[in-house]
Design a protein around this motif. Structure first.
Motif, PDB file in Angstrom:
ATOM      1  N   ILE A  12      35.228  17.650  -3.326  1.00 49.24           N
ATOM      2  CA  ILE A  12      35.854  16.663  -4.207  1.00 49.24           C
ATOM      3  C   ILE A  12      37.199  17.211  -4.672  1.00 49.24           C
ATOM      4  CG2 ILE A  12      35.601  15.290  -6.302  1.00 49.24           C
ATOM      5  CD1 ILE A  12      32.571  15.722  -6.059  1.00 49.24           C
ATOM      6  N   GLY A  13      38.280  16.451  -4.431  1.00 49.66           N
ATOM      7  CA  GLY A  13      39.620  16.879  -4.785  1.00 49.66           C
ATOM      8  C   GLY A  13      39.952  16.690  -6.255  1.00 49.66           C
ATOM      9  N   PRO A  14      41.150  17.091  -6.669  1.00 54.12           N
ATOM     10  CA  PRO A  14      41.563  16.999  -8.080  1.00 54.12           C
ATOM     11  C   PRO A  14      41.528  15.574  -8.620  1.00 54.12           C
ATOM     12  CG  PRO A  14      43.057  18.416  -6.848  1.00 54.12           C
ATOM     13  CD  PRO A  14      42.177  17.753  -5.831  1.00 54.12           C
ATOM     14  N   ASN A  15      41.713  14.578  -7.772  1.00 58.84           N
ATOM     15  CA  ASN A  15      41.695  13.185  -8.224  1.00 58.84           C
ATOM     16  C   ASN A  15      40.353  12.523  -7.970  1.00 58.84           C
ATOM     17  OD1 ASN A  15      44.422  13.234  -9.078  1.00 58.84           O
ATOM     18  ND2 ASN A  15      45.115  12.910  -6.969  1.00 58.84           N
ATOM     19  N   ASN A  16      39.298  13.337  -7.868  1.00 60.29           N
ATOM     20  CA  ASN A  16      37.938  12.853  -7.616  1.00 60.29           C
ATOM     21  C   ASN A  16      37.821  12.117  -6.279  1.00 60.29           C
ATOM     22  OD1 ASN A  16      36.777  13.860  -9.985  1.00 60.29           O
ATOM     23  ND2 ASN A  16      37.429  12.092 -11.162  1.00 60.29           N
TER      24      ASN A  16
ATOM     25  N   ASP B  20      24.472  33.093   7.615  1.00 62.08           N
ATOM     26  CA  ASP B  20      25.788  32.779   7.061  1.00 62.08           C
ATOM     27  C   ASP B  20      26.397  31.608   7.834  1.00 62.08           C
ATOM     28  OD1 ASP B  20      25.635  34.864   5.227  1.00 62.08           O
ATOM     29  OD2 ASP B  20      26.494  36.295   6.633  1.00 62.08           O
ATOM     30  N   VAL B  21      26.863  30.594   7.087  1.00 62.33           N
ATOM     31  CA  VAL B  21      27.421  29.387   7.698  1.00 62.33           C
ATOM     32  C   VAL B  21      28.777  29.083   7.057  1.00 62.33           C
ATOM     33  CG1 VAL B  21      27.091  26.915   8.135  1.00 62.33           C
ATOM     34  CG2 VAL B  21      25.116  28.457   8.116  1.00 62.33           C
ATOM     35  N   CYS B  22      29.759  28.706   7.867  1.00 62.71           N
ATOM     36  CA  CYS B  22      31.068  28.302   7.366  1.00 62.71           C
ATOM     37  C   CYS B  22      31.487  26.993   8.038  1.00 62.71           C
ATOM     38  CB  CYS B  22      32.132  29.368   7.632  1.00 62.71           C
ATOM     39  SG  CYS B  22      31.973  30.837   6.589  1.00 62.71           S
ATOM     40  N   GLU B  23      32.142  26.119   7.267  1.00 61.56           N
ATOM     41  CA  GLU B  23      32.639  24.843   7.775  1.00 61.56           C
ATOM     42  C   GLU B  23      34.085  24.662   7.326  1.00 61.56           C
ATOM     43  OE1 GLU B  23      30.969  23.124   9.808  1.00 61.56           O
ATOM     44  OE2 GLU B  23      28.896  23.831   9.516  1.00 61.56           O
ATOM     45  N   PHE B  24      34.819  23.792   8.030  1.00 63.50           N
ATOM     46  CA  PHE B  24      36.197  23.485   7.671  1.00 63.50           C
ATOM     47  C   PHE B  24      36.296  22.010   7.261  1.00 63.50           C
ATOM     48  CE2 PHE B  24      36.710  27.135  10.488  1.00 63.50           C
ATOM     49  CZ  PHE B  24      37.568  27.922   9.741  1.00 63.50           C
ATOM     50  N   VAL B  25      37.083  21.767   6.236  1.00 66.03           N
ATOM     51  CA  VAL B  25      37.305  20.403   5.744  1.00 66.03           C
ATOM     52  C   VAL B  25      38.813  20.156   5.692  1.00 66.03           C
ATOM     53  CG1 VAL B  25      37.035  18.818   3.804  1.00 66.03           C
ATOM     54  CG2 VAL B  25      35.174  20.382   4.409  1.00 66.03           C
ATOM     55  N   SER B  26      39.226  19.051   6.271  1.00 70.53           N
ATOM     56  CA  SER B  26      40.654  18.711   6.307  1.00 70.53           C
ATOM     57  C   SER B  26      41.009  17.770   5.168  1.00 70.53           C
ATOM     58  CB  SER B  26      41.008  18.045   7.644  1.00 70.53           C
ATOM     59  OG  SER B  26      40.699  18.905   8.724  1.00 70.53           O
ATOM     60  N   ALA B  27      42.318  17.673   4.902  1.00 67.01           N
ATOM     61  CA  ALA B  27      42.790  16.713   3.905  1.00 67.01           C
ATOM     62  C   ALA B  27      42.684  15.316   4.494  1.00 67.01           C
ATOM     63  CB  ALA B  27      44.231  17.012   3.511  1.00 67.01           C
ATOM     64  N   ARG B  28      42.876  14.319   3.644  1.00 67.42           N
ATOM     65  CA  ARG B  28      42.868  12.949   4.134  1.00 67.42           C
ATOM     66  C   ARG B  28      44.039  12.735   5.094  1.00 67.42           C
ATOM     67  NH1 ARG B  28      41.169   8.832  -0.791  1.00 67.42           N
ATOM     68  NH2 ARG B  28      39.013   9.531  -0.960  1.00 67.42           N
ATOM     69  N   GLU B  29      43.882  11.810   5.989  1.00 67.17           N
ATOM     70  CA  GLU B  29      44.901  11.557   7.005  1.00 67.17           C
ATOM     71  C   GLU B  29      46.247  11.237   6.351  1.00 67.17           C
ATOM     72  OE1 GLU B  29      45.521   8.718  10.956  1.00 67.17           O
ATOM     73  OE2 GLU B  29      43.695   8.594   9.748  1.00 67.17           O
ATOM     74  N   ASP B  30      47.309  11.822   6.905  1.00 68.99           N
ATOM     75  CA  ASP B  30      48.685  11.614   6.438  1.00 68.99           C
ATOM     76  C   ASP B  30      48.884  12.058   4.990  1.00 68.99           C
ATOM     77  OD1 ASP B  30      49.321  10.504   8.901  1.00 68.99           O
ATOM     78  OD2 ASP B  30      48.741   8.501   8.244  1.00 68.99           O
ATOM     79  N   SER B  31      48.144  13.074   4.553  1.00 71.41           N
ATOM     80  CA  SER B  31      48.331  13.584   3.186  1.00 71.41           C
ATOM     81  C   SER B  31      48.109  15.089   3.185  1.00 71.41           C
ATOM     82  CB  SER B  31      47.362  12.907   2.214  1.00 71.41           C
ATOM     83  OG  SER B  31      46.028  13.229   2.535  1.00 71.41           O
ATOM     84  N   ASP B  32      48.663  15.749   2.164  1.00 71.83           N
ATOM     85  CA  ASP B  32      48.514  17.194   2.013  1.00 71.83           C
ATOM     86  C   ASP B  32      47.506  17.489   0.908  1.00 71.83           C
ATOM     87  OD1 ASP B  32      50.475  17.656   3.963  1.00 71.83           O
ATOM     88  OD2 ASP B  32      52.078  17.426   2.466  1.00 71.83           O
ATOM     89  N   PHE B  33      47.123  18.751   0.818  1.00 71.37           N
ATOM     90  CA  PHE B  33      46.233  19.160  -0.264  1.00 71.37           C
ATOM     91  C   PHE B  33      47.023  19.192  -1.578  1.00 71.37           C
ATOM     92  CE2 PHE B  33      44.063  20.888   3.447  1.00 71.37           C
ATOM     93  CZ  PHE B  33      42.765  20.456   3.197  1.00 71.37           C
ATOM     94  N   GLU B  34      46.375  18.734  -2.648  1.00 71.91           N
ATOM     95  CA  GLU B  34      47.027  18.662  -3.955  1.00 71.91           C
ATOM     96  C   GLU B  34      46.684  19.884  -4.798  1.00 71.91           C
ATOM     97  OE1 GLU B  34      45.613  15.076  -5.617  1.00 71.91           O
ATOM     98  OE2 GLU B  34      46.704  13.774  -4.233  1.00 71.91           O
ATOM     99  N   LYS B  35      47.510  20.149  -5.771  1.00 65.56           N
ATOM    100  CA  LYS B  35      47.234  21.216  -6.721  1.00 65.56           C
ATOM    101  C   LYS B  35      46.120  20.768  -7.661  1.00 65.56           C
ATOM    102  CE  LYS B  35      52.051  22.864  -6.806  1.00 65.56           C
ATOM    103  NZ  LYS B  35      53.222  23.141  -7.674  1.00 65.56           N
ATOM    104  N   GLY B  36      45.305  21.729  -8.109  1.00 67.37           N
ATOM    105  CA  GLY B  36      44.283  21.402  -9.089  1.00 67.37           C
ATOM    106  C   GLY B  36      42.923  21.968  -8.723  1.00 67.37           C
ATOM    107  N   ARG B  37      41.901  21.432  -9.374  1.00 67.11           N
ATOM    108  CA  ARG B  37      40.521  21.920  -9.262  1.00 67.11           C
ATOM    109  C   ARG B  37      39.773  21.169  -8.172  1.00 67.11           C
ATOM    110  NH1 ARG B  37      36.282  19.634 -12.134  1.00 67.11           N
ATOM    111  NH2 ARG B  37      34.354  20.864 -12.276  1.00 67.11           N
ATOM    112  N   TYR B  38      39.080  21.938  -7.327  1.00 73.34           N
ATOM    113  CA  TYR B  38      38.270  21.378  -6.256  1.00 73.34           C
ATOM    114  C   TYR B  38      36.802  21.753  -6.496  1.00 73.34           C
ATOM    115  CZ  TYR B  38      42.511  20.404  -3.543  1.00 73.34           C
ATOM    116  OH  TYR B  38      43.712  19.913  -3.102  1.00 73.34           O
ATOM    117  N   VAL B  39      35.902  20.807  -6.254  1.00 69.10           N
ATOM    118  CA  VAL B  39      34.472  21.036  -6.422  1.00 69.10           C
ATOM    119  C   VAL B  39      33.801  20.957  -5.055  1.00 69.10           C
ATOM    120  CG1 VAL B  39      32.339  20.192  -7.460  1.00 69.10           C
ATOM    121  CG2 VAL B  39      34.468  20.103  -8.755  1.00 69.10           C
TER     122      VAL B  39
END
Length: 294
Positions: A221-225, A257-276
């Motif tokens: 969940i990104g900074p803007n929920n 041990d398991v790791c996954e990758f999550v991308s930002a929404r299409e045509d957008s960058d990651f925003e500053k702030g708190r991620y859950v």
């Protein structure tokens, strides 16, 4: 005479049409009003559940602050409440969803009652012990009691995880990474430089779970929920869950041990702030953590 009859008939027809039009308009207006009232009521109900969870979290903060040594059960219960609140913020306000969160709240309420009673009992025992021993022995016995209490709680928690026939996770963490063309990953807290979010956790060993292919639902969940990644939805009876990625792995009755990758929404960058970061085993929230990007 015929014209007069036709005129009267036309007036009657117009009157009937007008009555039908007005009736339809009134009925439509009533339906719209009921819909708006239901939406307002659901929003109020959602806020009430959020308020209840917030008050519960405050009670845990008070109990945790009263101990010199953190009670791990209280800390873990507080983290589960925070994860549930974050999930509730982005959930749809419908009857099924609210019923799910109310049920989860009632379950957490029962758990809190037991934990707080146990916490109060430990405080009382410590106070009685302090009055019966000299100052040097008191300090030693208090530390011993706290240590024994933590050992008992850790042992009990380990037994619950060991005997429950479901998989759980430990050590959940998420962070931003820069992905080089060579495949090398470089951790970073700079939002504008992040290529992907990496989510890692350890599947806890459980001898009661049959070996084979398993899957968890990872929710970031990104900074803007907003939910990052796929933002796809899975349905469990009358309950739906939006997830970022399905984490699939082969469980062989050992810690994994398991790791996954999550991308930002299409045509957008990651925003500053708190991620859950939340991890669900089917519809059950089993782990939650957070991190920040600058």
């Amino acid at each position: 005479m015929t014209d007069k009859k036709n005129s009267i008939g036309l007036k009657v027809a117009l009157g009937i049409a007008l009555a039908l039009f007005l009736g339809t308009g009134f009925y439509t207006s009533q339906l719209y009003q009921e819909k708006k009232e239901n939406e307002v009521q659901l929003t109020k109900e959602k806020q009430l559940v959020m308020n209840d969870l917030s008050n519960m979290a405050k009670q845990y903060d008070i109990a945790i602050g009263e101990n010199d040594i953190s009670n791990e059960k209280l800390v873990e219960a507080k983290e589960r409440i925070q994860g549930l609140m974050d999930s509730l913020k982005v959930s749809e306000a419908n009857i099924g969803s609210l019923w799910k969160y109310k049920q989860k709240y009632l379950s957490l309420q029962k758990e809190m009652d037991v934990l707080l009673v146990e916490n109060d009992r430990l405080k009382v025992e410590n106070q009685l012990l302090a009055t019966s021993l000299d100052s040097t022995k008191v300090r030693l016995e208090e530390r011993t009691m706290f240590t024994d209490s933590l050992l008992v709680q850790n042992t009990a928690l380990a037994e619950v995880v060991e005997t429950a026939a479901v998989l759980n996770t430990v050590g959940l963490k998420g962070y931003g990474v820069i992905e080089r063309s060579s495949g090398k990953l470089i951790p970073t807290e700079r939002a504008r430089r992040v290529d992907k979010i990496r989510v890692c956790y350890t599947v806890a060993k459980n001898r009661l779970v049959q070996a084979g292919d398993q899957e968890f639902y990872v929710q970031v969940i990104g900074p803007n929920n907003n939910i990052l990644g796929e933002n796809a939805q899975v349905q469990f009876d009358d309950q739906s869950l939006n997830y970022s990625v399905i984490s699939k792995f082969n469980y062989e009755n050992n810690s994994l041990d398991v790791c996954e990758f999550v991308s930002a929404r299409e045509d957008s960058d990651f925003e500053k702030g708190r991620y859950v970061v939340n991890v669900f085993n089917n519809k059950e929230l089993i782990s939650s953590n957070e991190f920040s990007l600058k």
